[in-house]
Scaffold this motif. Structure first.
Motif, PDB file in Angstrom:
ATOM      1  N   LYS B 112       0.795  -1.223   0.000  1.00 41.84           N
ATOM      2  CA  LYS B 112       0.000   0.000   0.000  1.00 41.84           C
ATOM      3  C   LYS B 112       0.832   1.280   0.000  1.00 41.84           C
ATOM      4  N   GLY B 113       2.046   1.190  -0.470  1.00 43.03           N
ATOM      5  CA  GLY B 113       2.839   2.401  -0.528  1.00 43.03           C
ATOM      6  C   GLY B 113       3.703   2.633   0.697  1.00 43.03           C
ATOM      7  N   PHE B 114       3.598   1.709   1.662  1.00 41.20           N
ATOM      8  CA  PHE B 114       4.456   1.840   2.831  1.00 41.20           C
ATOM      9  C   PHE B 114       5.750   1.062   2.580  1.00 41.20           C
ATOM     10  N   ARG B 115       6.863   1.726   2.822  1.00 42.78           N
ATOM     11  CA  ARG B 115       8.145   1.128   2.514  1.00 42.78           C
ATOM     12  C   ARG B 115       9.018   1.177   3.759  1.00 42.78           C
ATOM     13  N   ILE B 116       9.421   0.029   4.233  1.00 39.14           N
ATOM     14  CA  ILE B 116      10.252  -0.006   5.425  1.00 39.14           C
ATOM     15  C   ILE B 116      11.691   0.321   5.049  1.00 39.14           C
ATOM     16  N   VAL B 117      12.165   1.452   5.560  1.00 35.87           N
ATOM     17  CA  VAL B 117      13.484   1.930   5.150  1.00 35.87           C
ATOM     18  C   VAL B 117      14.533   1.769   6.240  1.00 35.87           C
ATOM     19  N   ALA B 118      14.094   1.512   7.474  1.00 31.71           N
ATOM     20  CA  ALA B 118      15.089   1.385   8.541  1.00 31.71           C
ATOM     21  C   ALA B 118      14.544   0.573   9.702  1.00 31.71           C
ATOM     22  N   LEU B 119      15.413  -0.214  10.300  1.00 30.69           N
ATOM     23  CA  LEU B 119      15.070  -0.992  11.487  1.00 30.69           C
ATOM     24  C   LEU B 119      16.091  -0.668  12.564  1.00 30.69           C
ATOM     25  N   PHE B 120      15.612  -0.330  13.751  1.00 35.00           N
ATOM     26  CA  PHE B 120      16.524   0.046  14.828  1.00 35.00           C
ATOM     27  C   PHE B 120      16.353  -0.844  16.041  1.00 35.00           C
ATOM     28  N   ASP B 121      17.475  -1.181  16.665  1.00 38.89           N
ATOM     29  CA  ASP B 121      17.441  -1.886  17.946  1.00 38.89           C
ATOM     30  C   ASP B 121      18.795  -1.724  18.600  1.00 38.89           C
ATOM     31  N   ASP B 122      18.782  -1.477  19.889  1.00 40.65           N
ATOM     32  CA  ASP B 122      20.030  -1.234  20.602  1.00 40.65           C
ATOM     33  C   ASP B 122      20.700  -2.504  21.088  1.00 40.65           C
ATOM     34  N   ASP B 123      20.022  -3.606  20.987  1.00 38.66           N
ATOM     35  CA  ASP B 123      20.601  -4.866  21.449  1.00 38.66           C
ATOM     36  C   ASP B 123      21.767  -5.272  20.535  1.00 38.66           C
ATOM     37  N   PRO B 124      22.980  -5.366  21.116  1.00 36.11           N
ATOM     38  CA  PRO B 124      24.158  -5.713  20.309  1.00 36.11           C
ATOM     39  C   PRO B 124      24.000  -7.081  19.633  1.00 36.11           C
ATOM     40  N   ALA B 125      23.225  -7.945  20.228  1.00 36.32           N
ATOM     41  CA  ALA B 125      23.036  -9.278  19.664  1.00 36.32           C
ATOM     42  C   ALA B 125      22.355  -9.223  18.301  1.00 36.32           C
ATOM     43  N   LEU B 126      21.638  -8.149  18.045  1.00 39.32           N
ATOM     44  CA  LEU B 126      20.919  -8.047  16.774  1.00 39.32           C
ATOM     45  C   LEU B 126      21.716  -7.301  15.713  1.00 39.32           C
ATOM     46  N   ARG B 127      22.861  -6.762  16.156  1.00 38.52           N
ATOM     47  CA  ARG B 127      23.695  -5.993  15.226  1.00 38.52           C
ATOM     48  C   ARG B 127      23.996  -6.809  13.971  1.00 38.52           C
TER      49      ARG B 127
END
Ligand SMILES: NC(=O)c1ccc[n+]([C@@H]2O[C@H](COP(=O)([O-])OP(=O)(O)OC[C@H]3O[C@@H](n4cnc5c(N)ncnc54)[C@H](O)[C@@H]3O)[C@@H](O)[C@H]2O)c1
Ligand SMILES: NC(=O)c1ccc[n+]([C@@H]2O[C@H](COP(=O)([O-])OP(=O)(O)OC[C@H]3O[C@@H](n4cnc5c(N)ncnc54)[C@H](O)[C@@H]3O)[C@@H](O)[C@H]2O)c1
Lengths: 242, 242
Positions: B112-127
């Motif tokens: 529908k025109g929504f575009r995920i451009v960034a994902l943020f998380d401070d957990d180093p394990a997800l880096r």
DNA sequence: CTCACTTTGTGCATAGGTTCACAAACGTCT
DNA sequence: AGACGTTTGTGAACCTATGCACAAAGTGAG
């Protein structure tokens, strides 16, 4: 009939929708050791007008004390009771994909009397997997599982194509309350209550308002304040001092 | 001003909330090759009254033809335009736990025109992890990422304790639309639009209605119709064990 | 006890949303 | 062309929700 003193008052839907908010704020206050709260304080915490809060609470009964406020514990209990949270609500989740897993592992439910008693998914790859202590079963096990521990609320987290079928089977075994995450309109008997949560709808509503603001910003229709200072928090004029 | 033909009519909030439903049904119909639809048919598909549908659509303009109905393509486009879906909405998700992962991997948004451009998380394990082609970054990267590709909508899926801080930073870099999944009331400047989705609240509302039904079922307060032939399958009597 | 002050609960006015019902507009058939 | 059946768009009635303002009911000090 309606002269019954202990008659179940009609609580407006709009009020019911706000009660969980009030309850959450009250729980927070209770944790902080606060014993008493005024409508002004509590309403500020949940972001509504104090008159609205008082009117909402008046539908439950008179649990406040004039000149003083509401006792936090008492009010929290009365709201819990009105919402039916003093009893236990066995919940089943159908569709253990990404969303189903997130829901099953979410601890926020359990705190309020909701107890996840069954997880269903037809994918053989998920057979035997356990989430938060509950095993995932094939959906056809619904009947036997339901007999053992009747399901009060069914959560549908399957793809939209499967939602109506799943819903029909839930209804057939007696589930009367359904929370539907699939983007589908479910057809149910009128004594069944369906609520739908659709993230896509929420995003679209946000997009609409964003567009309205953008258009207003281009027109000099009084958008002077649009570029105001910045992050000064929307301290309501009635933000109470501590 | 008001003589402007293309004047931005005030579209009621209640109508805006239903437009995504209409759009979804129209898309379904379009897929099925249906070219034209009447208000009666479309309203039945989304579960509202036909008069409501017509009144809702009348806020967008006159896109129907009397005696015929609405052209599916045209109406879908006009609703899309009204909602702002004809433009692109860059979305960022903050908090890539269970829920964040489910949201990021959900394909329903993109359509529908929504575009995920960034994902943020401070957990180093997800880096370094990538979800649906987008890398997870520490939240402090927000500023640089935002500069490169401005974020229009921020989705908060962090624990409640972090929600206000995350919100403040999103607002500070210019995000004006926020979808909040954390059970917290966010304080924002008045030009910022926050919508909250709370699964716990939804369950509590279901519980309330279930309780009302249970109570009504016990009292003979005109519950005669409760046993109407809707549900042919005799469900277990509501177990109201303690 | 009385007075001054606080806060609830609610009557009332206003605003917003839903449903009804029908005239106006359209296509079609004769 | 004109009559006929269909469906939209909308005025008006009805219902629900919100916000205001204040009397009633309480506390506490003197
Ligand atoms: N993931 C999200 O963030 C998100 C957001 C909004 C809406 N939704 C909706 O929620 C639903 C689930 O989303 P998801 O991302 O978890 O999808 P998913 O594809 O990851 O999971 C769906 C699961 O349902 C199971 N399933 C399919 N048919 C079944 C049936 N008949 N009985 C039992 N299980 C069945 C599948 O095996 C699969 O595990 C979808 O309808 C989706 O549109 C998801
Ligand atoms: N999982 C669900 O089904 C569900 C349901 C209802 C509500 N919620 C709410 O959604 C939120 C997320 O739920 P979850 O289950 O994914 O929780 P989670 O604990 O799995 O994930 C939270 C994530 O946020 C990250 N995070 C914490 N502080 C951060 C910060 N300051 N900046 C960036 N990232 C940060 C953490 O590293 C973690 O990965 C919670 O507020 C929860 O209450 C979740």
């Amino acid at each position: 009939m309606s002269a019954d003193p202990a008659v179940r008052r009609e609580i407006p839907d709009a009020t019911v929708a706000r009660l969980p908010e009030y309850l959450r704020s009250l729980s927070r206050l209770a944790e902080q050791g606060v014993l008493s709260v005024s409508s002004e304080e509590l309403s500020a915490a949940v972001g509504v007008r104090s008159a609205q809060l008082r009117k909402d609470l008046s539908h439950l009964g008179s649990y406040g004390v004039r000149g003083v406020g509401y006792e936090v514990d008492t009010l929290a209990f009365e709201i819990s009771r009105a919402l039916g949270l003093t009893q236990d609500w066995p919940v089943a989740i159908v569709g253990m994909g990404n969303l189903g897993h997130a829901l099953a592992s979410y601890s926020g439910f359990v705190t309020k009397g909701f107890r996840i008693v069954a997880l269903f998914d037809d994918d053989p790859a998920l057979r035997g997997e356990t989430v938060a202590g509950v095993a995932i079963q094939p959906f056809r096990e619904l009947r036997s599982r339901h007999g053992a521990d009747p399901i009060a609320i069914g959560v549908i987290a399957t793809p939209a194509a499967a939602a109506q079928t799943v819903c029909d089977e839930l209804v057939e075994v007696g589930v009367r309350s359904i929370l539907n995450f699939a983007p589908a309109v479910l057809s149910v008997p009128e004594d069944v209550d369906v609520r739908r949560v659709d993230l896509s709808t929420e995003l679209q509503i946000l997009a609409f308002h964003a567009q309205q603001k953008a258009l207003a910003g281009l027109q000099p229709v009084g958008a002077a304040h649009a570029l105001d200072g910045c992050v000064a928090h929307a301290a309501d004029p009635e933000a109470v001092a501590t």
